[in-house]
Design a protein around this motif. Structure first.
Motif, PDB file in Angstrom:
ATOM      1  N   HIS A  22       0.833  -1.204   0.000  1.00 50.06           N
ATOM      2  CA  HIS A  22       0.000   0.000   0.000  1.00 50.06           C
ATOM      3  C   HIS A  22       0.866   1.253   0.000  1.00 50.06           C
ATOM      4  O   HIS A  22       0.570   2.213  -0.721  1.00 50.06           O
ATOM      5  N   VAL A  23       1.917   1.237   0.785  1.00 54.27           N
ATOM      6  CA  VAL A  23       2.802   2.402   0.861  1.00 54.27           C
ATOM      7  C   VAL A  23       3.460   2.667  -0.490  1.00 54.27           C
ATOM      8  O   VAL A  23       3.444   3.797  -1.004  1.00 54.27           O
ATOM      9  N   GLU A  24       4.022   1.634  -1.077  1.00 50.63           N
ATOM     10  CA  GLU A  24       4.766   1.820  -2.321  1.00 50.63           C
ATOM     11  C   GLU A  24       3.848   2.101  -3.503  1.00 50.63           C
ATOM     12  O   GLU A  24       4.245   2.787  -4.448  1.00 50.63           O
ATOM     13  N   ALA A  25       2.610   1.637  -3.450  1.00 51.91           N
ATOM     14  CA  ALA A  25       1.649   1.950  -4.511  1.00 51.91           C
ATOM     15  C   ALA A  25       1.363   3.441  -4.571  1.00 51.91           C
ATOM     16  O   ALA A  25       0.953   3.960  -5.621  1.00 51.91           O
ATOM     17  N   HIS A  26       1.571   4.147  -3.455  1.00 51.52           N
ATOM     18  CA  HIS A  26       1.340   5.584  -3.411  1.00 51.52           C
ATOM     19  C   HIS A  26       2.631   6.387  -3.536  1.00 51.52           C
ATOM     20  O   HIS A  26       2.628   7.609  -3.345  1.00 51.52           O
ATOM     21  N   ALA A  63       8.054  10.622   2.831  1.00 50.78           N
ATOM     22  CA  ALA A  63       7.637  11.088   1.512  1.00 50.78           C
ATOM     23  C   ALA A  63       8.752  10.953   0.490  1.00 50.78           C
ATOM     24  O   ALA A  63       8.497  10.842  -0.706  1.00 50.78           O
ATOM     25  N   GLY A  64       9.991  10.963   0.952  1.00 48.58           N
ATOM     26  CA  GLY A  64      11.141  10.823   0.068  1.00 48.58           C
ATOM     27  C   GLY A  64      11.868   9.519   0.310  1.00 48.58           C
ATOM     28  O   GLY A  64      11.282   8.443   0.310  1.00 48.58           O
ATOM     29  N   SER A  65      13.159   9.635   0.591  1.00 50.18           N
ATOM     30  CA  SER A  65      13.980   8.459   0.846  1.00 50.18           C
ATOM     31  C   SER A  65      13.632   7.828   2.188  1.00 50.18           C
ATOM     32  O   SER A  65      13.217   8.511   3.133  1.00 50.18           O
ATOM     33  N   LYS A  66      13.857   6.519   2.302  1.00 50.03           N
ATOM     34  CA  LYS A  66      13.652   5.817   3.568  1.00 50.03           C
ATOM     35  C   LYS A  66      14.772   6.101   4.567  1.00 50.03           C
ATOM     36  O   LYS A  66      14.637   5.793   5.757  1.00 50.03           O
ATOM     37  N   ALA A  67      15.860   6.709   4.108  1.00 47.14           N
ATOM     38  CA  ALA A  67      17.037   6.891   4.949  1.00 47.14           C
ATOM     39  C   ALA A  67      16.776   7.871   6.092  1.00 47.14           C
ATOM     40  O   ALA A  67      16.162   8.924   5.899  1.00 47.14           O
ATOM     41  N   CYS A  68      17.254   7.517   7.278  1.00 47.96           N
ATOM     42  CA  CYS A  68      17.083   8.342   8.479  1.00 47.96           C
ATOM     43  C   CYS A  68      18.431   8.503   9.175  1.00 47.96           C
ATOM     44  O   CYS A  68      19.361   7.739   8.940  1.00 47.96           O
ATOM     45  N   ARG A  69      18.497   9.500  10.055  1.00 47.17           N
ATOM     46  CA  ARG A  69      19.667   9.669  10.909  1.00 47.17           C
ATOM     47  C   ARG A  69      19.223  10.182  12.272  1.00 47.17           C
ATOM     48  O   ARG A  69      18.159  10.805  12.401  1.00 47.17           O
ATOM     49  N   THR A  70      20.036   9.918  13.278  1.00 49.39           N
ATOM     50  CA  THR A  70      19.732  10.334  14.636  1.00 49.39           C
ATOM     51  C   THR A  70      20.512  11.599  14.972  1.00 49.39           C
ATOM     52  O   THR A  70      21.718  11.689  14.708  1.00 49.39           O
ATOM     53  N   LEU A  71      19.822  12.575  15.579  1.00 51.58           N
ATOM     54  CA  LEU A  71      20.455  13.839  15.922  1.00 51.58           C
ATOM     55  C   LEU A  71      21.362  13.690  17.148  1.00 51.58           C
ATOM     56  O   LEU A  71      21.390  12.650  17.798  1.00 51.58           O
ATOM     57  N   LYS A  72      22.070  14.767  17.469  1.00 55.93           N
ATOM     58  CA  LYS A  72      23.045  14.731  18.553  1.00 55.93           C
ATOM     59  C   LYS A  72      22.410  14.493  19.920  1.00 55.93           C
ATOM     60  O   LYS A  72      23.103  14.107  20.865  1.00 55.93           O
ATOM     61  N   ASP A  73      21.085  14.732  20.037  1.00 53.20           N
ATOM     62  CA  ASP A  73      20.434  14.447  21.327  1.00 53.20           C
ATOM     63  C   ASP A  73      20.297  12.953  21.573  1.00 53.20           C
ATOM     64  O   ASP A  73      19.862  12.525  22.639  1.00 53.20           O
ATOM     65  N   ARG A  74      20.655  12.152  20.569  1.00 54.05           N
ATOM     66  CA  ARG A  74      20.665  10.684  20.628  1.00 54.05           C
ATOM     67  C   ARG A  74      19.278  10.074  20.712  1.00 54.05           C
ATOM     68  O   ARG A  74      19.121   8.883  20.968  1.00 54.05           O
ATOM     69  N   TRP A  75      18.263  10.868  20.454  1.00 54.58           N
ATOM     70  CA  TRP A  75      16.884  10.387  20.437  1.00 54.58           C
ATOM     71  C   TRP A  75      16.183  10.723  19.129  1.00 54.58           C
ATOM     72  O   TRP A  75      15.654   9.839  18.453  1.00 54.58           O
ATOM     73  N   THR A  76      16.163  11.994  18.778  1.00 52.03           N
ATOM     74  CA  THR A  76      15.357  12.445  17.648  1.00 52.03           C
ATOM     75  C   THR A  76      15.913  11.916  16.339  1.00 52.03           C
ATOM     76  O   THR A  76      17.081  12.143  16.000  1.00 52.03           O
TER      77      THR A  76
END
Length: 286
Positions: free
Chosen positions: A188-192, A242-255
């Motif tokens: 469903h996700v990729e169809a959109h 909405a774009g790439s699946k890639a994520c990163r964690t900020l310096k607060d080590r949570w967000t």
């Protein structure tokens, strides 16, 4: 909630071999019980814990408005959870400082609420919370389109995320598999035209906030493709970018944020598997 980061590293955040960590997946509590099937009594308690979560989220959905801070929402959530006889599942969990996660726009998960973080008209805000009641947890997340001027693309992303959750839940019943659930969400996700975030998964939930099994939202060889049994309790939570699946964690080590700055949306329910479907314990329609 797919909390929290399993760093798999020393305190300097460097994995063996010297590579700085930019991703961290969910920590699933390993217990001697393995994947649990809850009794009728235990499900009744989880139903109450989940009802508390659903009540708090429904209230936050009604009250969130431009000019409020994410700290305002956190204070409300904690006060209401405690007033209903439970304790916040998230506060203090592996050191997390708040009762909700509040993640705005390109923030994917684990945003720390703050009295300085003002919500603006047009923001896409993810609110994730849990309640611990008489020895069991409930866990759920919603995505809010706040005020006027929310871009149509943001509304569409949130809608598809919620639809993908329900598509996954529609596959659930005793005898179905986690692979069927994952495939329904992914298709469903990729169809959109959106991307499933692969760094975070759903999970079993009950005595521990995170239990076995991991509940993936995409097909993978890592998926423990077990057959579901009546009485299993799961937190199912598709996360879409909405774009790439890639994520990163900020310096607060949570967000966690999207690498490309694109929007992210998440919806989550705690459910119990039944003979012919599932019961959504965190359903907000009551």
């Amino acid at each position: 909630m797919n909390l929290f980061a399993d760093l798999l590293a020393s305190t300097n955040g460097v994995k063996g071999g010297g590579t700085p960590l930019t991703q961290a997946g969910p920590r699933i509590q390993k217990t001697r019980r393995g994947v649990e099937v809850k009794s009728a009594r235990e499900i009744a308690i989880m139903r109450q814990a989940s009802r508390i979560v659903a009540t708090v989220l429904r209230e936050i959905m009604d009250m969130a408005a431009p000019g409020m801070t994410t700290g305002d929402l956190d204070r409300h959530a904690e006060a209401r959870i405690r007033a209903m006889g439970a304790t916040p599942s998230f506060k203090g969990y592996h050191g997390f400082p708040a009762s909700i996660c509040a993640s705005i726009n390109n923030e994917v998960v684990h945003g720390i609420p703050s009295g300085k973080r003002v919500i603006k008209a047009g923001d896409l805000v993810k609110i994730d919370t849990g309640a611990y009641y008489e020895g069991f947890h409930g866990d759920s997340c919603v995505t809010l389109c706040v005020g006027e001027g929310v871009p149509e693309e943001a509304r569409r992303l949130s809608r598809v995320a919620q639809e993908s959750l329900m598509k996954g839940l529609a596959t659930v019943k005793a005898g179905s598999t986690l692979l069927e659930l994952a495939g329904a969400v992914q298709d469903h996700v990729e169809a959109h035209g959106y991307a499933v975030v692969e760094d975070y998964t759903g999970h079993g939930v009950g005595r521990n906030l995170h239990e076995e099994p991991s509940v993936f939202n995409y097909r993978t060889r890592d998926l423990p493709n077990m057959q579901l049994r009546a009485g299993m309790t799961l937190a199912v939570e598709p996360i879409l970018n909405a774009g790439s699946k890639a994520c990163r964690t900020l310096k607060d080590r949570w967000t966690v944020v999207t690498v490309d700055g694109s929007l992210s949306a998440q919806w989550e329910h705690t459910i119990v598997v039944t003979a012919d479907g599932c019961d959504i314990l965190t359903d907000r329609d009551f």
